[in-house]
Scaffold this motif. Structure first.
Motif, PDB file in Angstrom:
ATOM      1  N   HIS A 124       0.839  -1.199   0.000  1.00 41.08           N
ATOM      2  CA  HIS A 124       0.000   0.000   0.000  1.00 41.08           C
ATOM      3  C   HIS A 124       0.872   1.246   0.000  1.00 41.08           C
ATOM      4  CE1 HIS A 124      -3.781  -2.173   1.034  1.00 41.08           C
ATOM      5  NE2 HIS A 124      -2.931  -3.033   1.578  1.00 41.08           N
ATOM      6  N   GLY A 125       0.402   2.278  -0.661  1.00 38.96           N
ATOM      7  CA  GLY A 125       1.109   3.553  -0.669  1.00 38.96           C
ATOM      8  C   GLY A 125       2.249   3.589  -1.665  1.00 38.96           C
ATOM      9  N   THR A 126       2.837   4.759  -1.779  1.00 39.36           N
ATOM     10  CA  THR A 126       3.938   4.983  -2.728  1.00 39.36           C
ATOM     11  C   THR A 126       5.198   5.369  -1.979  1.00 39.36           C
ATOM     12  OG1 THR A 126       2.374   5.754  -4.400  1.00 39.36           O
ATOM     13  CG2 THR A 126       4.699   6.321  -4.724  1.00 39.36           C
ATOM     14  N   ILE A 127       6.287   4.674  -2.278  1.00 43.12           N
ATOM     15  CA  ILE A 127       7.574   4.994  -1.657  1.00 43.12           C
ATOM     16  C   ILE A 127       8.132   6.266  -2.293  1.00 43.12           C
ATOM     17  CG2 ILE A 127       9.957   4.212  -1.364  1.00 43.12           C
ATOM     18  CD1 ILE A 127       8.843   1.340  -1.294  1.00 43.12           C
ATOM     19  N   ARG A 128       8.487   7.230  -1.446  1.00 42.57           N
ATOM     20  CA  ARG A 128       9.006   8.507  -1.970  1.00 42.57           C
ATOM     21  C   ARG A 128      10.376   8.333  -2.623  1.00 42.57           C
ATOM     22  NH1 ARG A 128       8.805  13.087   2.570  1.00 42.57           N
ATOM     23  NH2 ARG A 128       9.857  14.253   0.920  1.00 42.57           N
ATOM     24  N   ASP A 129      10.575   9.064  -3.691  1.00 41.74           N
ATOM     25  CA  ASP A 129      11.878   9.111  -4.359  1.00 41.74           C
ATOM     26  C   ASP A 129      12.559  10.413  -3.933  1.00 41.74           C
ATOM     27  OD1 ASP A 129      14.073   9.219  -5.986  1.00 41.74           O
ATOM     28  OD2 ASP A 129      12.996   8.792  -7.843  1.00 41.74           O
ATOM     29  N   PHE A 130      13.339  10.334  -2.859  1.00 42.83           N
ATOM     30  CA  PHE A 130      13.963  11.540  -2.325  1.00 42.83           C
ATOM     31  C   PHE A 130      14.974  12.119  -3.303  1.00 42.83           C
ATOM     32  CE2 PHE A 130      12.283   9.612   1.525  1.00 42.83           C
ATOM     33  CZ  PHE A 130      11.832  10.706   2.247  1.00 42.83           C
ATOM     34  N   GLY A 131      15.629  11.261  -4.096  1.00 40.19           N
ATOM     35  CA  GLY A 131      16.576  11.749  -5.092  1.00 40.19           C
ATOM     36  C   GLY A 131      15.900  12.662  -6.093  1.00 40.19           C
ATOM     37  N   ALA A 132      14.701  12.276  -6.525  1.00 37.66           N
ATOM     38  CA  ALA A 132      13.952  13.106  -7.469  1.00 37.66           C
ATOM     39  C   ALA A 132      13.523  14.422  -6.838  1.00 37.66           C
ATOM     40  CB  ALA A 132      12.724  12.345  -7.960  1.00 37.66           C
ATOM     41  N   GLY A 311      -4.221   6.035   7.179  1.00 35.66           N
ATOM     42  CA  GLY A 311      -4.504   7.370   7.695  1.00 35.66           C
ATOM     43  C   GLY A 311      -3.242   8.140   8.027  1.00 35.66           C
ATOM     44  N   LEU A 312      -2.193   7.438   8.434  1.00 35.49           N
ATOM     45  CA  LEU A 312      -0.909   8.092   8.725  1.00 35.49           C
ATOM     46  C   LEU A 312      -0.104   8.350   7.454  1.00 35.49           C
ATOM     47  CD1 LEU A 312       0.231   6.121  11.919  1.00 35.49           C
ATOM     48  CD2 LEU A 312      -0.853   8.387  11.803  1.00 35.49           C
ATOM     49  N   GLU A 313      -0.658   7.931   6.317  1.00 36.75           N
ATOM     50  CA  GLU A 313      -0.058   8.163   4.996  1.00 36.75           C
ATOM     51  C   GLU A 313       1.332   7.534   4.892  1.00 36.75           C
ATOM     52  OE1 GLU A 313      -0.462  12.353   3.835  1.00 36.75           O
ATOM     53  OE2 GLU A 313      -1.996  12.535   5.411  1.00 36.75           O
ATOM     54  N   LEU A 314       1.434   6.291   5.391  1.00 36.84           N
ATOM     55  CA  LEU A 314       2.701   5.565   5.349  1.00 36.84           C
ATOM     56  C   LEU A 314       2.638   4.465   4.296  1.00 36.84           C
ATOM     57  CD1 LEU A 314       3.303   5.089   9.191  1.00 36.84           C
ATOM     58  CD2 LEU A 314       4.459   6.727   7.676  1.00 36.84           C
ATOM     59  N   PRO A 315       3.673   4.318   3.477  1.00 36.31           N
ATOM     60  CA  PRO A 315       3.738   3.152   2.581  1.00 36.31           C
ATOM     61  C   PRO A 315       4.038   1.910   3.414  1.00 36.31           C
ATOM     62  CG  PRO A 315       5.719   4.493   2.360  1.00 36.31           C
ATOM     63  CD  PRO A 315       4.827   5.226   3.303  1.00 36.31           C
ATOM     64  N   PHE A 316       3.288   0.840   3.169  1.00 37.56           N
ATOM     65  CA  PHE A 316       3.497  -0.363   3.976  1.00 37.56           C
ATOM     66  C   PHE A 316       3.124  -1.603   3.184  1.00 37.56           C
ATOM     67  CE2 PHE A 316      -0.916   0.800   4.705  1.00 37.56           C
ATOM     68  CZ  PHE A 316      -1.602  -0.409   4.796  1.00 37.56           C
ATOM     69  N   GLN A 317       3.598  -2.748   3.679  1.00 38.32           N
ATOM     70  CA  GLN A 317       3.227  -4.041   3.111  1.00 38.32           C
ATOM     71  C   GLN A 317       2.660  -4.934   4.206  1.00 38.32           C
ATOM     72  OE1 GLN A 317       6.761  -5.833   1.422  1.00 38.32           O
ATOM     73  NE2 GLN A 317       7.552  -6.519   3.386  1.00 38.32           N
ATOM     74  N   ALA A 338       6.042  -0.989   7.694  1.00 42.03           N
ATOM     75  CA  ALA A 338       6.138   0.320   7.042  1.00 42.03           C
ATOM     76  C   ALA A 338       7.521   0.489   6.413  1.00 42.03           C
ATOM     77  CB  ALA A 338       5.882   1.441   8.043  1.00 42.03           C
ATOM     78  N   TRP A 339       7.551   1.246   5.324  1.00 37.98           N
ATOM     79  CA  TRP A 339       8.816   1.540   4.647  1.00 37.98           C
ATOM     80  C   TRP A 339       9.601   2.544   5.482  1.00 37.98           C
ATOM     81  CZ3 TRP A 339      11.713  -0.457   0.998  1.00 37.98           C
ATOM     82  CH2 TRP A 339      12.721   0.312   0.420  1.00 37.98           C
ATOM     83  N   ILE A 340      10.877   2.230   5.736  1.00 38.71           N
ATOM     84  CA  ILE A 340      11.774   3.136   6.464  1.00 38.71           C
ATOM     85  C   ILE A 340      12.833   3.621   5.473  1.00 38.71           C
ATOM     86  CG2 ILE A 340      13.282   3.434   8.461  1.00 38.71           C
ATOM     87  CD1 ILE A 340      10.370   2.756   9.163  1.00 38.71           C
ATOM     88  N   PRO A 341      12.753   4.857   5.001  1.00 35.82           N
ATOM     89  CA  PRO A 341      13.597   5.327   3.903  1.00 35.82           C
ATOM     90  C   PRO A 341      15.097   5.143   4.119  1.00 35.82           C
ATOM     91  CG  PRO A 341      11.813   6.868   4.278  1.00 35.82           C
ATOM     92  CD  PRO A 341      11.740   5.872   5.380  1.00 35.82           C
ATOM     93  N   THR A 342      15.602   5.487   5.323  1.00 34.56           N
ATOM     94  CA  THR A 342      17.061   5.426   5.503  1.00 34.56           C
ATOM     95  C   THR A 342      17.557   3.998   5.664  1.00 34.56           C
ATOM     96  OG1 THR A 342      16.887   5.753   7.904  1.00 34.56           O
ATOM     97  CG2 THR A 342      17.122   7.727   6.528  1.00 34.56           C
ATOM     98  N   GLN A 343      16.664   3.056   5.910  1.00 35.06           N
ATOM     99  CA  GLN A 343      17.058   1.649   5.965  1.00 35.06           C
ATOM    100  C   GLN A 343      16.821   0.954   4.634  1.00 35.06           C
ATOM    101  OE1 GLN A 343      15.581  -0.543   9.366  1.00 35.06           O
ATOM    102  NE2 GLN A 343      15.772   1.203  10.736  1.00 35.06           N
ATOM    103  N   GLY A 344      16.017   1.595   3.778  1.00 33.13           N
ATOM    104  CA  GLY A 344      15.748   1.032   2.463  1.00 33.13           C
ATOM    105  C   GLY A 344      14.991  -0.275   2.503  1.00 33.13           C
ATOM    106  N   LYS A 345      14.138  -0.452   3.527  1.00 38.66           N
ATOM    107  CA  LYS A 345      13.360  -1.684   3.636  1.00 38.66           C
ATOM    108  C   LYS A 345      12.134  -1.465   4.506  1.00 38.66           C
ATOM    109  CE  LYS A 345      16.450  -3.497   7.255  1.00 38.66           C
ATOM    110  NZ  LYS A 345      17.336  -4.623   7.607  1.00 38.66           N
ATOM    111  N   TYR A 346      11.229  -2.448   4.428  1.00 36.94           N
ATOM    112  CA  TYR A 346      10.038  -2.426   5.269  1.00 36.94           C
ATOM    113  C   TYR A 346      10.378  -3.010   6.642  1.00 36.94           C
ATOM    114  CZ  TYR A 346       7.174  -1.662   1.049  1.00 36.94           C
ATOM    115  OH  TYR A 346       6.603  -1.152  -0.097  1.00 36.94           O
TER     116      TYR A 346
END
Length: 425
Positions: A124-132, A311-317, A338-346
């Motif tokens: 669920h949700g979209t993982i942000r592309d911080f580089g973009a 509701g917290l607007e978090l990408p998750f599996q 939930a996706w944790i950006p700096t760990q690069g994994k759920y």
């Protein structure tokens, strides 16, 4: 605990469950032998007691010559009954000891394997592309310190590693999360509960946390109390030794409590920040249901968790946890990661577990429908484990200047704040 009748009727199913969990299969045969001895000891005791009672009726009617012989026999029977009673108690205790070591029967659809053998069911949700977006994401601790929200240094000074302070907006964020979670649970029909953090041994053992999970439990030996690792424990024991009328089910509670975990075996793992800590607060959903409705309730708990994370607007599996990672009480468990950006994994944020009648049998919680009385089923589902949720919120909603956007669902509980701003040093 499982139903002993099932063990007798289908031991191969129990062996298969033990094998899938990676647990000792020989325990099944040891328990079968102990159960047989328990039952034969009971039969032997009953036979001797019946003989003793019959003899007691004969003695008053006997002649003086016969009475002497009968009294001698009665004395021997008294000794035999006492020994049979002790043997029966010993056999009962051994069967119970072995039964308490046996995990719940795993559901036939659970993937077999260890921690990494889960099956992804949904994303669920979209993982942000911080580089973009033109910037490198900061981790939650760097963000939290800049916001004046997390103080690990003083937590370690006061209590040691894996302790922390939530300060300023960090404390307000916890309160906002708790209030929002309780509001969602209440709207769904859960009764809010503030539960004890200290429980007696029976409550901890009854929920299945003194087996393989015992190494992560804090025990106060002087008083023989346990610090709970989840409000699942006092919620499961809430109706201990009670019979609930079937028409009162389901009973649903949303417990808020501090939670304490030793985190044994995690040396060097998740040592930075507040993702894996010794003390944290959590909102837990807990359901008592008719066993026939347990699987449907399990899916409902998962839907409420998905609603919360959406509701917290978090990408998750959503994952179907493998047999070797279920824990003793659960027959099946779904995790939301939930996706944790700096760990690069759920990473795991919530769990929903179906314990069938496993805990209810151990805690003697039963349901009555007409004249029939039987164990009911218990289920639990994390709605909000606060520190991990804060980790996911800070990292996923961070902005280039180090501020953090507040999801709309939390704004009413944060005085209308739309953004958390870094504090001046």
């Amino acid at each position: 605990m499982i139903d002993l009748r099932l063990l007798r009727e289908d031991p191969d199913r129990v062996r298969a469950s033990q094998r899938a969990r990676g647990e000792d299969v020989a325990l099944v045969d040891a328990l079968l032998s102990a159960d047989e001895l328990r039952r034969s000891s009971g039969v032997r005791f009953d036979e001797l007691r019946a003989e003793q009672k019959q003899l007691g009726k004969l003695i008053p009617k006997a002649t003086p010559e016969e009475r002497a012989e009968l009294l001698k026999k009665a004395e021997q029977l008294k000794t035999d009954v006492k020994a049979a009673d002790a043997a029966q108690d010993e056999a009962d205790a051994e069967a119970k000891r072995l039964l308490l070591q046996l995990g719940n029967l795993v559901h036939e659809d659970v993937p077999v394997g260890g921690e990494e053998d889960f099956v992804v069911l949904e994303t669920h949700g979209t993982i942000r592309d911080f580089g973009a977006e033109g910037f490198e994401p900061k981790d939650h601790l760097e963000l939290g310190e800049a916001l004046g929200a997390i103080d690990m240094e003083r937590g370690a000074k006061v209590s040691g590693s894996r302790f922390y302070y939530l300060t300023g907006v960090g404390a307000l964020l916890e309160l906002a999360l708790v209030n929002a979670a309780i509001a969602q649970a209440t709207e769904a029909g859960f009764i809010p509960m503030l539960t004890p953090a200290l429980v007696r041994p029976r409550a901890m053992e009854g929920t299945g946390f003194l087996g393989q999970a015992a190494e992560n439990v804090y025990h106060l030996e002087k008083d023989d109390y346990y610090l709970v690792g989840t409000s699942e424990v006092p919620l499961a024991a809430y109706h201990m030794d009670e019979i609930v009328e079937a028409d009162k089910l389901p009973l649903r509670y949303a417990g808020f409590s501090p939670c304490f975990r030793r985190e044994a075996g995690t040396y060097g793992k998740d040592t930075r920040g507040i993702f894996r800590v010794h003390q944290f607060d959590k909102v837990e959903m807990f359901s008592y249901v008719d066993p026939a409705d347990a699987e449907a309730e399990h899916r409902r708990l998962l839907e409420w968790e998905k609603q919360w994370l959406t509701g917290l607007e978090l990408p998750f599996q959503v994952i179907d946890v493998a047999t070797g990672d279920l824990g003793a009480s659960a027959s099946r468990k779904f995790d939301c990661e939930a996706w944790i950006p700096t760990q690069g994994k759920y990473r795991e944020l919530t769990s929903a577990s179906n314990c069938d009648s496993f805990q209810a049998r151990r805690l003697s919680v039963r349901m009555r429908e007409g004249k029939k009385v039987q164990p009911l089923a218990t289920l639990n589902g994390t709605l909000c484990a606060v520190p991990r949720t804060i980790v996911a919120l800070l990292e996923n909603h961070q902005l280039p200047d180090g501020s953090v956007r507040v999801p709309e669902v939390l704004r009413p509980y944060l005085g209308g704040r739309e953004v958390l701003e870094p504090v001046a040093k």
